[in-house]
Scaffold this active site. Structure first.
Site, mmCIF file in Angstrom:
data_model
loop_
_atom_site.group_PDB
_atom_site.id
_atom_site.type_symbol
_atom_site.label_atom_id
_atom_site.label_comp_id
_atom_site.label_asym_id
_atom_site.label_seq_id
_atom_site.Cartn_x
_atom_site.Cartn_y
_atom_site.Cartn_z
ATOM 1 N N LEU A 36 6.492 83.180 31.672
ATOM 2 C CA LEU A 36 7.228 83.128 30.411
ATOM 3 C C LEU A 36 7.934 84.460 30.157
ATOM 4 O O LEU A 36 7.336 85.527 30.246
ATOM 5 C CB LEU A 36 6.259 82.812 29.268
ATOM 6 C CG LEU A 36 5.633 81.418 29.348
ATOM 7 C CD1 LEU A 36 4.381 81.341 28.497
ATOM 8 C CD2 LEU A 36 6.638 80.343 28.953
ATOM 9 N N GLY A 66 -4.397 68.415 34.025
ATOM 10 C CA GLY A 66 -4.805 68.465 32.622
ATOM 11 C C GLY A 66 -6.292 68.358 32.397
ATOM 12 O O GLY A 66 -6.737 67.968 31.323
ATOM 13 N N MET A 90 2.379 76.421 34.799
ATOM 14 C CA MET A 90 2.681 77.206 35.982
ATOM 15 C C MET A 90 4.070 77.845 35.965
ATOM 16 O O MET A 90 4.741 77.903 36.981
ATOM 17 C CB MET A 90 2.488 76.361 37.244
ATOM 18 C CG MET A 90 1.075 75.881 37.442
ATOM 19 S SD MET A 90 -0.134 77.215 37.372
ATOM 20 C CE MET A 90 0.191 78.020 38.920
ATOM 21 N N ASN A 132 -3.893 82.077 27.483
ATOM 22 C CA ASN A 132 -3.795 81.457 28.801
ATOM 23 C C ASN A 132 -5.151 81.443 29.488
ATOM 24 O O ASN A 132 -5.935 82.397 29.365
ATOM 25 C CB ASN A 132 -2.796 82.246 29.661
ATOM 26 C CG ASN A 132 -2.709 81.716 31.090
ATOM 27 O OD1 ASN A 132 -2.372 80.565 31.304
ATOM 28 N ND2 ASN A 132 -3.049 82.565 32.051
ATOM 29 N N HIS A 181 -6.961 81.675 32.987
ATOM 30 C CA HIS A 181 -6.604 82.210 34.302
ATOM 31 C C HIS A 181 -7.833 82.238 35.197
ATOM 32 O O HIS A 181 -8.876 82.768 34.781
ATOM 33 C CB HIS A 181 -6.014 83.620 34.147
ATOM 34 C CG HIS A 181 -5.587 84.234 35.443
ATOM 35 N ND1 HIS A 181 -4.651 83.654 36.272
ATOM 36 C CD2 HIS A 181 -5.981 85.372 36.057
ATOM 37 C CE1 HIS A 181 -4.487 84.408 37.348
ATOM 38 N NE2 HIS A 181 -5.287 85.466 37.240
ATOM 39 N N GLU A 215 -14.188 76.963 33.892
ATOM 40 C CA GLU A 215 -12.940 76.880 33.098
ATOM 41 C C GLU A 215 -13.088 75.931 31.921
ATOM 42 O O GLU A 215 -12.672 76.227 30.801
ATOM 43 C CB GLU A 215 -11.795 76.386 33.982
ATOM 44 C CG GLU A 215 -11.259 77.400 34.964
ATOM 45 C CD GLU A 215 -10.143 76.838 35.800
ATOM 46 O OE1 GLU A 215 -10.063 75.607 35.991
ATOM 47 O OE2 GLU A 215 -9.314 77.639 36.246
HETATM 48 N N1 LIG Z 1 4.688 86.296 30.757
HETATM 49 C C1 LIG Z 1 3.617 85.564 31.099
HETATM 50 N N2 LIG Z 1 3.785 84.287 31.480
HETATM 51 C C2 LIG Z 1 2.698 83.553 31.859
HETATM 52 C C3 LIG Z 1 1.410 84.117 31.869
HETATM 53 C C4 LIG Z 1 1.269 85.475 31.434
HETATM 54 O O1 LIG Z 1 0.147 86.027 31.360
HETATM 55 N N3 LIG Z 1 2.387 86.149 31.054
HETATM 56 N N4 LIG Z 1 0.320 83.373 32.355
HETATM 57 C C5 LIG Z 1 0.768 82.246 33.166
HETATM 58 C C6 LIG Z 1 -0.199 81.370 33.882
HETATM 59 N N5 LIG Z 1 -0.293 81.899 35.255
HETATM 60 C C7 LIG Z 1 -1.530 82.376 35.597
HETATM 61 O O2 LIG Z 1 -2.514 82.296 34.824
HETATM 62 C C8 LIG Z 1 0.808 81.878 36.151
HETATM 63 C C9 LIG Z 1 1.474 80.678 36.380
HETATM 64 C C10 LIG Z 1 2.557 80.648 37.264
HETATM 65 C C11 LIG Z 1 2.978 81.798 37.923
HETATM 66 C C12 LIG Z 1 4.167 81.744 38.834
HETATM 67 O O3 LIG Z 1 4.357 82.588 39.703
HETATM 68 N N6 LIG Z 1 5.018 80.716 38.629
HETATM 69 C C13 LIG Z 1 6.283 80.579 39.407
HETATM 70 C C14 LIG Z 1 6.572 79.113 39.691
HETATM 71 C C15 LIG Z 1 5.445 78.517 40.473
HETATM 72 C C16 LIG Z 1 5.663 77.001 40.647
HETATM 73 O O4 LIG Z 1 6.708 76.494 40.185
HETATM 74 O O5 LIG Z 1 4.762 76.383 41.237
HETATM 75 C C17 LIG Z 1 7.439 81.090 38.576
HETATM 76 O O6 LIG Z 1 7.345 81.015 37.310
HETATM 77 O O7 LIG Z 1 8.429 81.491 39.217
HETATM 78 C C18 LIG Z 1 2.303 82.989 37.703
HETATM 79 C C19 LIG Z 1 1.208 83.038 36.814
HETATM 80 C C20 LIG Z 1 1.725 81.393 32.377
HETATM 81 N N7 LIG Z 1 2.876 82.239 32.209
HETATM 82 N N1 LIG Z 2 -2.311 81.071 37.056
HETATM 83 C C1 LIG Z 2 -2.545 79.870 36.306
HETATM 84 C C2 LIG Z 2 -3.460 78.953 37.045
HETATM 85 O O1 LIG Z 2 -3.642 79.063 38.258
HETATM 86 N N2 LIG Z 2 -4.052 78.015 36.311
HETATM 87 C C3 LIG Z 2 -4.948 77.070 36.900
HETATM 88 O O2 LIG Z 2 -4.340 75.785 36.963
HETATM 89 C C4 LIG Z 2 -5.380 74.806 36.944
HETATM 90 C C5 LIG Z 2 -5.010 73.734 35.969
HETATM 91 O O3 LIG Z 2 -5.871 72.646 36.136
HETATM 92 P P1 LIG Z 2 -5.746 71.406 35.104
HETATM 93 O O4 LIG Z 2 -4.302 70.983 35.111
HETATM 94 O O5 LIG Z 2 -6.695 70.388 35.676
HETATM 95 O O6 LIG Z 2 -6.181 71.894 33.756
HETATM 96 C C6 LIG Z 2 -6.675 75.520 36.532
HETATM 97 O O7 LIG Z 2 -7.502 75.714 37.656
HETATM 98 C C7 LIG Z 2 -6.165 76.854 36.040
HETATM 99 O O8 LIG Z 2 -7.059 77.921 36.242
#
Ligand SMILES: Nc1nc2c(c(=O)[nH]1)N[C@@H](CN(C=O)c1ccc(C(=O)N[C@@H](CCC(=O)O)C(=O)O)cc1)CN2
Ligand SMILES: NCC(=O)N[C@@H]1O[C@H](COP(=O)([O-])[O-])[C@@H](O)[C@H]1O
Length: 222
Positions: free
Chosen positions: A113, A15, A110, A130, A132, A201
């Site tokens: 959606l 966070g 993570m 989001n 990223h 970020e």
């Molecule tokens: N439909 C969308 N959902 C999400 C987006 C998006 O742009 N469109 N952004 C993500 C955040 N993200 C990257 O920025 C991201 C987070 C997680 C994953 C992923 O593969 N998650 C796995 C589980 C991984 C775990 O449990 O550690 C999963 O969901 O199966 C990809 C991208 C937020 N969602």
């Molecule tokens: N694809 C999504 C992703 O990788 N997000 C990454 O998770 C971290 C969250 O840190 P935080 O919990 O300290 O804010 C951040 O580094 C963000 O870029």
């Protein structure tokens, strides 16, 4: 004066980006003014970000995926798998919408959606953004910092970046709101790259949230 924008934040971990948003609201002068945080929601009860929210007086909720996986047996790739994910997303949407936010910020959330989350929010006019750790059109998905580091070590890249973008079904492909390049030259470790990226970020998430919140407030005022 239009009413404040109401912001819900989705997290999964430490966070530090949520903290950047909280600090931006309480700083002097505030760099994220005229907004209220409705709730911080995590898919993981262990997320330290929940403690940050509580310390800032923001309501919190945890919605774990495990009960959904138990309810829908999950041989990978089976229709049941999509059901677990979709059932989760439908409940997540209801949880978010109960507070009637104007904007949802994914700050290290993570989970991918599905339409079961995206469609109800779109219908309710709630924007989703989001943070990223890569530039638009570059790396997508989880683990992008590590992947950028690997490519840097292989001599395949010298730059990466951070963006705040609108969330659409195609993961990390939504229209960018703001983005910043991160130069990898001179980085001696993954930890050093992570530090550079996190610093960018913490500023960019505030910039992105402020831009969209201002737009939301203007529309509310109309
Ligand atoms: N439909 C969308 N959902 C999400 C987006 C998006 O742009 N469109 N952004 C993500 C955040 N993200 C990257 O920025 C991201 C987070 C997680 C994953 C992923 O593969 N998650 C796995 C589980 C991984 C775990 O449990 O550690 C999963 O969901 O199966 C990809 C991208 C937020 N969602
Ligand atoms: N694809 C999504 C992703 O990788 N997000 C990454 O998770 C971290 C969250 O840190 P935080 O919990 O300290 O804010 C951040 O580094 C963000 O870029």
């Amino acid at each position: 004066m239009s009413s404040p924008a109401k912001i819900a934040v989705l997290i999964s971990g430490s966070g530090s980006n949520l903290q950047a948003l909280i600090n931006a609201k309480t700083s002097t002068p505030p760099t994220l003014p005229n907004n209220t945080f409705t709730r911080v929601i995590s898919d993981r009860a262990s997320a330290y970000g929940l403690q940050r929210a509580t310390a800032a007086g923001i309501p919190t909720s945890t919605l774990g995926i495990l009960p959904y996986k138990k309810r829908f047996p999950d041989p990978s790739g089976s229709p049941a798998f999509q059901s677990a994910r979709e059932a989760y997303d439908a409940d997540l949407a209801a949880l978010v919408l109960q507070d009637r936010p104007d904007l949802v910020v994914c700050a290290g959330f993570m989970r991918i959606l599905t339409g079961k989350f995206l469609e109800p929010l779109e219908k309710a006019g709630v924007k989703i953004i989001n943070l990223h750790p890569a530039l638009h059109g570059d790396l997508v998905g989880a683990g992008c910092i590590e992947r950028a580091w690997k490519e840097f070590e292989e001599g395949k890249r010298t730059k990466t970046g951070v963006m705040v973008h609108y969330v659409i079904a195609a993961v990390d492909e939504g229209e960018p709101i703001c983005q910043r390049e991160v130069d990898m030259e001179g980085c001696k470790s993954l930890a050093e790259l992570e530090e550079r990226i996190h610093t960018v970020e913490h500023g960019l998430i505030v910039e992105g949230a402020r831009k969209v919140a201002e737009e939301v407030r203007k529309n509310k005022g109309n």
